[in-house]
Write an enzyme that holds these catalytic residues in place. Structure first.
Site, PDB file in Angstrom:
ATOM      1  N   CYS A 177      37.514  40.915  16.879  1.00 16.58           N
ATOM      2  CA  CYS A 177      38.766  41.984  17.199  1.00 16.58           C
ATOM      3  C   CYS A 177      39.907  41.277  17.689  1.00 16.58           C
ATOM      4  CB  CYS A 177      38.205  42.745  18.332  1.00 16.58           C
ATOM      5  SG  CYS A 177      36.786  43.735  17.746  1.00 16.58           S
ATOM      6  N   ARG A 211      32.823  47.254  23.449  1.00 12.32           N
ATOM      7  CA  ARG A 211      32.786  45.842  23.267  1.00 12.32           C
ATOM      8  C   ARG A 211      31.495  45.419  22.707  1.00 12.32           C
ATOM      9  NH1 ARG A 211      32.747  45.136  29.439  1.00 12.32           N
ATOM     10  NH2 ARG A 211      31.800  46.903  29.304  1.00 12.32           N
ATOM     11  N   ARG A 223      31.683  35.451  14.707  1.00  7.56           N
ATOM     12  CA  ARG A 223      32.902  35.458  14.221  1.00  7.56           C
ATOM     13  C   ARG A 223      34.132  35.034  15.053  1.00  7.56           C
ATOM     14  NH1 ARG A 223      33.004  41.503  11.850  1.00  7.56           N
ATOM     15  NH2 ARG A 223      31.577  41.724  13.724  1.00  7.56           N
ATOM     16  N   LYS A 269      21.936  47.730   3.006  1.00  4.07           N
ATOM     17  CA  LYS A 269      22.301  47.794   4.310  1.00  4.07           C
ATOM     18  C   LYS A 269      21.564  49.500   4.662  1.00  4.07           C
ATOM     19  CE  LYS A 269      26.364  46.939   6.965  1.00  4.07           C
ATOM     20  NZ  LYS A 269      27.826  47.109   7.091  1.00  4.07           N
ATOM     21  N   THR A 310      40.241  50.137  13.723  1.00  7.81           N
ATOM     22  CA  THR A 310      41.452  49.930  14.219  1.00  7.81           C
ATOM     23  C   THR A 310      42.520  49.702  13.245  1.00  7.81           C
ATOM     24  OG1 THR A 310      40.292  48.561  16.086  1.00  7.81           O
ATOM     25  CG2 THR A 310      42.721  47.908  15.748  1.00  7.81           C
TER      26      THR A 310
HETATM   27  C1  UGA Z   1      36.971  43.610  22.520  1.00  7.96           C
HETATM   28  C2  UGA Z   1      37.752  44.639  23.670  1.00  7.96           C
HETATM   29  O1  UGA Z   1      37.097  44.404  24.884  1.00  7.96           O
HETATM   30  C3  UGA Z   1      36.973  46.339  23.259  1.00  7.96           C
HETATM   31  O2  UGA Z   1      37.699  47.000  24.222  1.00  7.96           O
HETATM   32  C4  UGA Z   1      37.595  46.575  21.847  1.00  7.96           C
HETATM   33  O3  UGA Z   1      36.917  47.871  21.611  1.00  7.96           O
HETATM   34  C5  UGA Z   1      36.959  45.526  20.864  1.00  7.96           C
HETATM   35  O4  UGA Z   1      37.499  44.170  21.179  1.00  7.96           O
HETATM   36  C6  UGA Z   1      37.460  46.082  19.515  1.00  7.96           C
HETATM   37  O5  UGA Z   1      38.646  46.118  19.273  1.00  7.96           O
HETATM   38  O6  UGA Z   1      36.664  46.509  18.817  1.00  7.96           O
HETATM   39  P1  UGA Z   1      34.762  42.429  21.957  1.00  7.96           P
HETATM   40  O7  UGA Z   1      35.568  41.727  20.911  1.00  7.96           O
HETATM   41  O8  UGA Z   1      33.517  42.848  21.803  1.00  7.96           O
HETATM   42  O9  UGA Z   1      35.662  43.484  22.590  1.00  7.96           O
HETATM   43  O10 UGA Z   1      34.863  41.449  23.287  1.00  7.96           O
HETATM   44  P2  UGA Z   1      35.447  41.187  24.624  1.00  7.96           P
HETATM   45  O11 UGA Z   1      34.403  41.276  25.802  1.00  7.96           O
HETATM   46  O12 UGA Z   1      36.703  41.994  24.970  1.00  7.96           O
HETATM   47  O13 UGA Z   1      35.520  39.646  24.497  1.00  7.96           O
HETATM   48  C7  UGA Z   1      36.377  38.867  23.599  1.00  7.96           C
HETATM   49  C8  UGA Z   1      36.556  37.489  23.899  1.00  7.96           C
HETATM   50  O14 UGA Z   1      37.491  37.080  24.930  1.00  7.96           O
HETATM   51  C9  UGA Z   1      35.277  36.837  23.722  1.00  7.96           C
HETATM   52  O15 UGA Z   1      35.300  35.532  23.258  1.00  7.96           O
HETATM   53  C10 UGA Z   1      35.069  36.421  25.413  1.00  7.96           C
HETATM   54  O16 UGA Z   1      34.307  35.293  25.611  1.00  7.96           O
HETATM   55  C11 UGA Z   1      36.783  36.336  25.842  1.00  7.96           C
HETATM   56  N1  UGA Z   1      36.660  36.571  27.121  1.00  7.96           N
HETATM   57  C12 UGA Z   1      36.733  37.905  27.675  1.00  7.96           C
HETATM   58  C13 UGA Z   1      37.198  35.531  27.951  1.00  7.96           C
HETATM   59  O17 UGA Z   1      37.607  34.493  27.548  1.00  7.96           O
HETATM   60  N2  UGA Z   1      37.540  35.756  29.433  1.00  7.96           N
HETATM   61  C14 UGA Z   1      37.261  37.017  29.653  1.00  7.96           C
HETATM   62  O18 UGA Z   1      37.576  37.280  30.926  1.00  7.96           O
HETATM   63  C15 UGA Z   1      36.851  37.931  28.996  1.00  7.96           C
END
Ligand code: UGA
Length: 514
Positions: A320, A194, A387, A76, A161
């Site tokens: 996450c 995100r 994932r 890496k 986290t």
């Molecule tokens: C999430 C959080 O949004 C971040 O704030 C946090 O820092 C991060 O986890 C983490 O703990 O590291 P992320 O996993 O990158 O971020 O993705 P999101 O944009 O939150 O989406 C998560 C899932 O929910 C995706 O599968 C997305 O498609 C789904 N989703 C999201 C929905 O089905 N509906 C929505 O309205 C929003």
């Protein structure tokens, strides 16, 4: 900076020693510091070069700090040093290019890097154990090693986290391994980035949360984030452009360490709860013939609720939410609280995939022998991460049920190849995936899937059926293009004169009987 005791900061002057090692880099750094209006920068080590560590390291460097990114994976590190960018993340290539070898160094020597730094951010993995709680063994081993490098006041910051109380353990481990109690503090600085928008989430956050149990520690971390919280970063001509809705400067919220640890788990659990809530409402909409998008508009305009994270679909995935919800449930259980609300959030999320499979069956009748075009593999748009991707899990189920599947994703094909059954065909664009398919499934909310050439898609499909797990289209528009359109929480839209959705689309040679 208001405290003379903060040895962590230093005026940007070139010394003979530094010149010796990175003469050109230091000169350029000094030049940049003048441009940025920065007089001081901090020496920061970031341990772990995964999503959070790499983005945090690159962003801290762009904020003007001197950063060493530490990882124990030689492959890496070699890739990063040679200019490769291991993850698909907007603006990350620019930041790495800007700072690599100058304000951003890479190292496999944790001890030396910790020794050379005043603030050490720990961003190593906390994967789930079989019980669903977080495996903190990487955090522990980093804490052990850092202990021997503490030779003056240093701050160890949890960036990964972690469950509440981890900071207390980290403090104990460092003490047990010989560091004097007054020579360090342990803080928590959770990250809310995100995937896909990680760089702008880091640099234009809604808020910065710093959990610190002493004023001395809080003052140093205030200094680390001063370019953002005081707004100087945003005035620079070369700052990364922010999203339209960015409110700068962001507030910096100081809490206790335990509160900060809880804020991270509670935020993710709340967001996942919003998604499961709207998915449950979508199911009711389907039963009664209401339209979930109208319901979302109606409830989301209440400023107490807000419209974001209310998109119904095939359920949440990623590295996450699924992991953090299990971990938070486990933390609650350990504290004597049975957090049954989280059980239900998780159950609705799993059920949502089953509901989607039922929808596919309802549109196509039987599945064995059917050919399906699938758009989307990543767990959400804008990333190559698969994932816990609902798309991947659904494809695996469809293949198991005897479908042949042709997939396309703008970024996640390589990663998906490693986990999907060998029979899955990887196509080069959306139209190819649709060609000859009995139905086209949309499983990831990529922008390019929301702007398909619908006439061409309708022509390419064997049967003009689109089953959209992300509600990317207006049902009437789809019907007007001759497509039978099934989405989430909305009535199906069928083109005029089309057969009902009970298998009547299919000529006899296409029906299979069990
Ligand atoms: C999430 C959080 O949004 C971040 O704030 C946090 O820092 C991060 O986890 C983490 O703990 O590291 P992320 O996993 O990158 O971020 O993705 P999101 O944009 O939150 O989406 C998560 C899932 O929910 C995706 O599968 C997305 O498609 C789904 N989703 C999201 C929905 O089905 N509906 C929505 O309205 C929003």
């Amino acid at each position: 900076m208001n405290s003379g005791w903060i040895k962590t900061c230093y005026i940007k002057i070139s010394s003979e020693t530094r010149r010796g090692r990175r003469a050109r880099g230091a000169d350029r750094t000094e030049e940049r510091s003048k441009v940025f209006g920065l007089e001081r920068c901090m020496r920061i080590a970031v341990v772990g070069s995964g999503y959070v560590g790499l983005v945090a390291g690159a962003c801290f460097a762009d904020m003007g700090h001197d950063v060493i990114l530490v990882d124990n994976d030689p492959a890496k590190l070699a890739a990063l040093k040679s200019g490769q960018v291991p993850i698909h993340e907007k603006f990350l290539p620019e930041l790495l290019q800007r700072h690599r070898g100058q304000k951003l160094q890479f190292s496999d020597d944790l001890h030396a890097s910790a020794k050379a730094s005043s603030v050490i951010f720990v961003a190593v993995g906390t994967p789930p154990t079989d019980r669903g709680d977080a495996d903190l063994s990487y955090v522990e081993s980093v804490a052990r090693e850092i202990s021997g490098a503490i030779d003056g006041y240093k701050i160890v910051v949890e960036k990964s986290t972690v469950p509440v109380y981890t900071s207390e353990w980290v403090r104990k481990i460092i003490l047990r391994n010989g560091a004097p109690a007054d020579s360090y503090d342990v803080a928590s600085n959770p990250e809310f980035l995100r995937e896909g928008t990680a760089v702008t989430d880091f640099l234009f956050p809604d808020r910065i949360v710093v959990g610190a149990d002493s004023e001395r520690c809080a003052a140093v971390l205030r200094e680390v984030y001063a370019p953002l919280s005081e707004g100087t970063y945003y005035k620079r001509p070369d700052s990364i452009p922010g999203p339209d809705r960015a409110q700068v400067p962001p507030p910096l919220i100081i809490t206790s360490t335990k509160s900060a640890e809880l804020i991270k788990h509670a935020s993710n659990a709340f967001l996942a709860m919003k998604i499961s809530f709207i998915n449950a409402v979508a199911s009711i909409c389907e039963s009664v013939g209401a339209n979930v998008q109208q319901v979302v508009k109606g409830i989301g305009t209440d400023s107490r609720i807000g419209p974001r994270f209310l998109n119904p679909g095939v359920g949440y995935g990623g590295s996450c939410f699924p992991k953090d919800l299990m971990a938070f449930r486990s933390v609650a259980r350990d504290c004597g609280y049975d957090f049954r609300l989280l059980d239900e959030v998780i159950r609705i999320n799993e059920e949502q995939r089953q509901r989607f499979l039922r929808k596919v069956r309802k549109a196509l009748w039987t599945l064995r022998g059917k050919r399906l075009g699938v758009l989307g593999l990543a767990f959400k748009g804008g990333t190559d991460d698969i994932r816990e991707s609902p798309a991947v899990l659904l494809i695996q189920s469809l293949v198991q049920e005897g479908c042949s599947v042709a997939v396309y994703d703008p970024a996640a094909m390589d990663r998906a190849r490693e986990v999907l059954p060998a029979s899955v065909e990887f196509m080069t664009n959306s139209c190819e995936a649709a060609t000859g398919a009995d139905a086209l499934l949309i499983l990831t909310e990529w922008e390019e899937f929301a702007t398909l050439d619908l006439s061409q898609i309708a022509r390419r499909l064997h049967y003009p059926i689109v089953i959209d797990g992300r509600n990317l289209y207006d049902p009437e528009t789809m019907a007007a293009h001759g497509l039978s359109y099934y989405s989430v929480g909305r009535a199906p839209a069928l083109p005029e004169g089309s057969p009902a959705s009970t298998g009547e689309h299919l000529p006899d040679d296409h029906k299979t009987y069990e």
